[in-house]
Design a protein around this motif. Structure first.
Motif, PDB file in Angstrom:
ATOM      1  N   ILE A   3       0.854  -1.175   0.000  1.00  0.00           N
ATOM      2  CA  ILE A   3       0.000   0.000   0.000  1.00  0.00           C
ATOM      3  C   ILE A   3       0.894   1.230   0.000  1.00  0.00           C
ATOM      4  CG2 ILE A   3      -1.790   1.262   1.254  1.00  0.00           C
ATOM      5  CD1 ILE A   3      -2.393  -1.483   2.665  1.00  0.00           C
ATOM      6  N   THR A  41       1.410   5.225   0.343  1.00  0.00           N
ATOM      7  CA  THR A  41       0.720   6.336   0.987  1.00  0.00           C
ATOM      8  C   THR A  41       1.352   7.662   0.564  1.00  0.00           C
ATOM      9  OG1 THR A  41       2.151   6.289   2.938  1.00  0.00           O
ATOM     10  CG2 THR A  41       0.182   4.884   2.969  1.00  0.00           C
ATOM     11  N   ASP A  82       0.360   8.074   8.940  1.00  0.00           N
ATOM     12  CA  ASP A  82       1.066   8.548   7.744  1.00  0.00           C
ATOM     13  C   ASP A  82       1.732   9.896   7.963  1.00  0.00           C
ATOM     14  OD1 ASP A  82       1.842   7.797   5.180  1.00  0.00           O
ATOM     15  OD2 ASP A  82       0.288   9.009   4.224  1.00  0.00           O
ATOM     16  N   ARG A  88      -4.707   7.049   7.723  1.00  0.00           N
ATOM     17  CA  ARG A  88      -5.365   6.418   6.583  1.00  0.00           C
ATOM     18  C   ARG A  88      -5.997   5.102   7.043  1.00  0.00           C
ATOM     19  NH1 ARG A  88      -4.232   8.934   1.973  1.00  0.00           N
ATOM     20  NH2 ARG A  88      -4.720   7.193   0.600  1.00  0.00           N
ATOM     21  N   MET A  99      -7.771   1.504   5.874  1.00  0.00           N
ATOM     22  CA  MET A  99      -7.860   0.554   4.775  1.00  0.00           C
ATOM     23  C   MET A  99      -8.735  -0.632   5.191  1.00  0.00           C
ATOM     24  SD  MET A  99      -5.704   2.073   2.661  1.00  0.00           S
ATOM     25  CE  MET A  99      -5.662   0.795   1.394  1.00  0.00           C
ATOM     26  N   PHE A 118      -8.766   1.244   0.010  1.00  0.00           N
ATOM     27  CA  PHE A 118      -8.744   2.508   0.755  1.00  0.00           C
ATOM     28  C   PHE A 118     -10.173   2.924   1.087  1.00  0.00           C
ATOM     29  CE2 PHE A 118      -9.148   7.170   0.530  1.00  0.00           C
ATOM     30  CZ  PHE A 118      -8.387   7.520   1.638  1.00  0.00           C
ATOM     31  N   SER A 167      -9.471   8.865   4.915  1.00  0.00           N
ATOM     32  CA  SER A 167      -8.323   9.434   5.614  1.00  0.00           C
ATOM     33  C   SER A 167      -8.825  10.489   6.584  1.00  0.00           C
ATOM     34  CB  SER A 167      -7.316  10.050   4.637  1.00  0.00           C
ATOM     35  OG  SER A 167      -7.904  11.116   3.924  1.00  0.00           O
TER      36      SER A 167
END
Length: 688
Positions: free
Chosen positions: A490, A492, A510, A516, A518, A528, A531
């Motif tokens: 993944i 970011t 992040d 974030r 998922m 996703f 966020s």
């Protein structure tokens, strides 16, 4: 499960709140520092359940004996020996007994460098100050060789040559004066607390910038004794200084760009403040032109007529963090950008342009230039020696000192331990009552800083492992007797510094891009969901039922309702803490380790709005974990501590262990009164 990360990175910019000590030089011992940091005080004002009593001072814990030169358990499980002669990564198939070895001892995170002369440099290392020499052995053979390592108790952010000595700025330890010839620490000025950087004034004075807020001009006769100290009236946290003639300028975070004029008494009077830029990590003045390095934007260029308030005339932008800078000549600025070295032509101040760049293998932190040579630091990676070669000349790496990485995180299952090592990758160990046997090392990551495992097995019976790999997250499958299998990656937009697995969700801390979320119900095809934007840097998160609790440096503790993970809702923010490093929780209490404030206890009666109840005042706190009525806390360079939390809001210190490195994260060993500690360059075990 929750993990506190290295990046806290982020901690580097956090607000420190220490009390000032009397002016003067002293030789403070680590034990004296340890005792001065261990205080237990309540939050004020505090809100506690009616049945709870205010926190009270603790009695000193009994002295804890451990074998020298090693550390060993006093129970069934034994810890690796700490052997200062070991310098290589040699932790394979280690038995946990007094004859086994630790993983790598020395290394660090490199920040600001400075030239002592044309061939000798000093570099601020998170562990102290390192001295290097630049050697030309033969044409094409350049060597960056470390001469000496000088450890200091606190974080060393910056260094300044002062005659035959080097001044070292420590975040919470003040200023230490190191003799260049022999590396002896000759003096300590503890009341210049939270020192971040220095600047030489034309008259010989030294500006000490302090990121807790404030700055001081100090006058020293011999480079070791302070004759006079002049506090400066400032706003925000001071990170940089520059001067010309009788005028002094400070760059701050949160307080703008502040100008001072020398007055008749020899002090400095505040003149004006430029507030259009307030995240200034480096500044330089040349006549009426001012160069300001705006951390989040780029290089700003201002013009000031006759010392008056300046106006903006130019801007050089580049996405990512701008960390440090220096002048190569009067028309070229060198910038340590997170992405690497940037060489900027400022011959036309209204139109600065990047003419060369040299990418960093990790992230650049500091830079220095002298007589054709530059040295740039790359955080945990190490540092590089750069010269300009070719036609036209362009920056070229001539030599580098590569660090060995850090043991950043550890997590355990019933039978295995997974260790995040920033340079080696993810190490997997098989664990029994008295052995820790290396099984394999997954090397598919670029910079592994954190690891988590799902508490429930996959339908196949495998364990789901998540890794924070700086550029994103990686999901792995762990099956007993088989190699780790990569399921998905993944990417970011920020820097993935932490991961948390909960039910079908993966939460990725992040950093400056927030949190974030998922969906990993099919870990081979993560989706996703949403966020959460933050003003601070997210470095840790845990989930309890339908709420996520998020550590954001420079912002505080965020509570996020993830009942609908596609539409997360921030339900509360506690700004009491500004440097949160680690977080853990029971059904009724949330524990937050703040680097400056201590161990905070929150009542979870209303999980949407945790209520601060009490605080165990203890600076430099890192990772925290809870099991039943025992809490373990990483106390950074002071080792680990464990507490009885039978009263969840009144932790009682019941034991502590010193450790050879600096403790970051801890994981309980199942069915034992023991834990594994990620201790800088060492994986160690402790028991109680």
């Amino acid at each position: 499960m929750q993990k506190r990360r290295l990046f806290t990175l982020y901690t580097a910019w956090a607000l420190f709140t220490a009390a000032m000590l009397p002016v003067g030089c002293s030789r403070e011992t680590p034990q004296a520092q340890r005792e001065s940091l261990q205080q237990n005080i309540p939050v004020s004002p505090s809100q506690r359940p009616p049945s709870a009593l205010p926190a009270s001072p603790l009695q000193p814990a009994p002295a804890i004996q451990f074998n020298k030169p090693g550390l060993s358990f006093h129970g069934k499980l034994a810890a690796p020996v700490f052997d200062e002669s070991l310098r290589q990564l040699d932790g394979r198939d280690n038995r946990l007994n007094p004859s086994s070895r630790t993983i790598l001892l020395r290394g660090g995170r490199y920040f600001d460098p400075c030239f002592i002369n044309d061939t000798t440099i000093a570099v601020a290392n998170l562990r102290g100050v390192d001295f290097f020499t630049l050697s030309y052995r033969s044409p094409g053979d350049h060597v960056l060789e470390r001469l000496r390592q000088v450890d200091t108790p606190g974080h060393a952010w910056s260094v300044l040559p002062v005659g035959s000595r080097v001044w070292v700025a420590e975040d919470y330890g003040g200023v230490r004066v190191v003799n260049v010839a022999d590396g002896v620490i000759e003096a300590h000025v503890p009341d210049l607390d939270n020192a971040r950087s220095f600047h030489h004034l034309p008259d010989g004075g030294i500006v000490v910038c302090r990121h807790s807020g404030g700055a001081d001009v100090v006058v020293t006769g011999d480079g070791c004794t302070i004759i006079r100290r002049i506090p400066l009236d400032t706003d925000g946290r001071v990170f940089s200084a520059t001067s010309e003639g009788d005028r002094l300028y400070l760059g701050t975070l949160g307080g703008g760009y502040i100008a001072y004029a020398r007055n008749a008494t020899g002090g400095y009077s505040r003149d004006w403040t430029y507030t259009a830029c307030d995240r200034i990590l480096w500044c330089h003045v040349d006549g009426d032109i001012h160069y300001l390095m705006d951390r989040d934007v780029g290089l700003r260029i201002l013009k000031s007529a006759d010392g008056s308030r300046p106006v903006s005339i130019g801007l050089c932008e580049r996405a990512g963090e701008w960390r440090h800078g220096c002048m190569k000549d009067n028309r070229t600025v060198l910038a340590a950008h997170a992405g690497g070295l940037l060489e900027i032509d400022v011959s036309d101040p209204s139109a600065p342009v990047i003419i060369h760049e040299l990418p960093s293998p990790l992230e650049s932190r500091g830079i220095a230039f002298r007589n054709g040579n530059a040295v740039i630091t790359d955080s945990e990676y190490g540092l590089r020696w750069i010269r300009w070669t070719g036609t036209p000349p362009h920056p070229t790496t001539m030599a580098e000192h590569v660090d060995n990485g850090l043991v950043a995180d550890v997590v355990v299952t019933a039978t295995e331990a997974f260790v995040a090592h920033t340079r080696q990758g993810l190490e997997r160990y098989r664990m029994t009552a008295d052995t820790l046997t290396h099984v394999e090392t997954w090397t598919g990551g670029d910079y592994v800083s954190a690891v988590d495992v799902h508490p429930e097995p996959l339908p196949s019976g495998a364990v789901l492992v998540a890794v924070a790999d700086y550029r994103g997250a990686v999901l792995l499958e762990a099956i007993s007797g088989e190699s780790l299998k990569e399921l998905s990656r993944i990417t970011t937009p920020g820097r993935a510094v932490n991961v948390c697995l909960h039910d079908n969700l993966l939460l990725i801390s992040d950093w400056f891009q927030g949190l974030r979320i998922m969906d990993v119900s099919d870990p081979s095809k993560p989706v996703f969901l949403a966020s959460v934007a933050t003003s601070g840097w997210v470095i840790d998160a845990i989930v309890r039922k339908s709420h996520a609790y998020v550590c954001a440096v420079n912002q505080g503790l965020l509570t996020v309702d993830i009942t609908d993970p596609r539409h997360p809702l921030v339900t509360g923010t506690d700004t009491t803490v500004q440097a949160p490093e680690g977080i853990a929780a029971t059904e009724t209490c949330l524990y937050l380790a703040d680097f400056n404030f201590g161990l905070m206890m929150y009542d979870l009666a209303d999980p949407a709005v945790p209520t601060p109840v009490s605080c165990y005042k203890l600076r430099v706190c890192k990772g925290v974990q809870v099991r039943d009525t025992t809490l373990m806390l990483c106390h950074y360079m002071y080792g680990v501590k464990w507490f009885d939390i039978a009263d969840p809001f009144q932790p009682v210190l019941i034991g502590e262990r010193d450790t050879p490195g600096k403790s970051y994260e801890v994981a309980f060993i199942p069915s034992a009164s023991a834990a594994l500690v990620a201790d800088w360059h060492t994986l160690i075990g402790v028991s109680w």
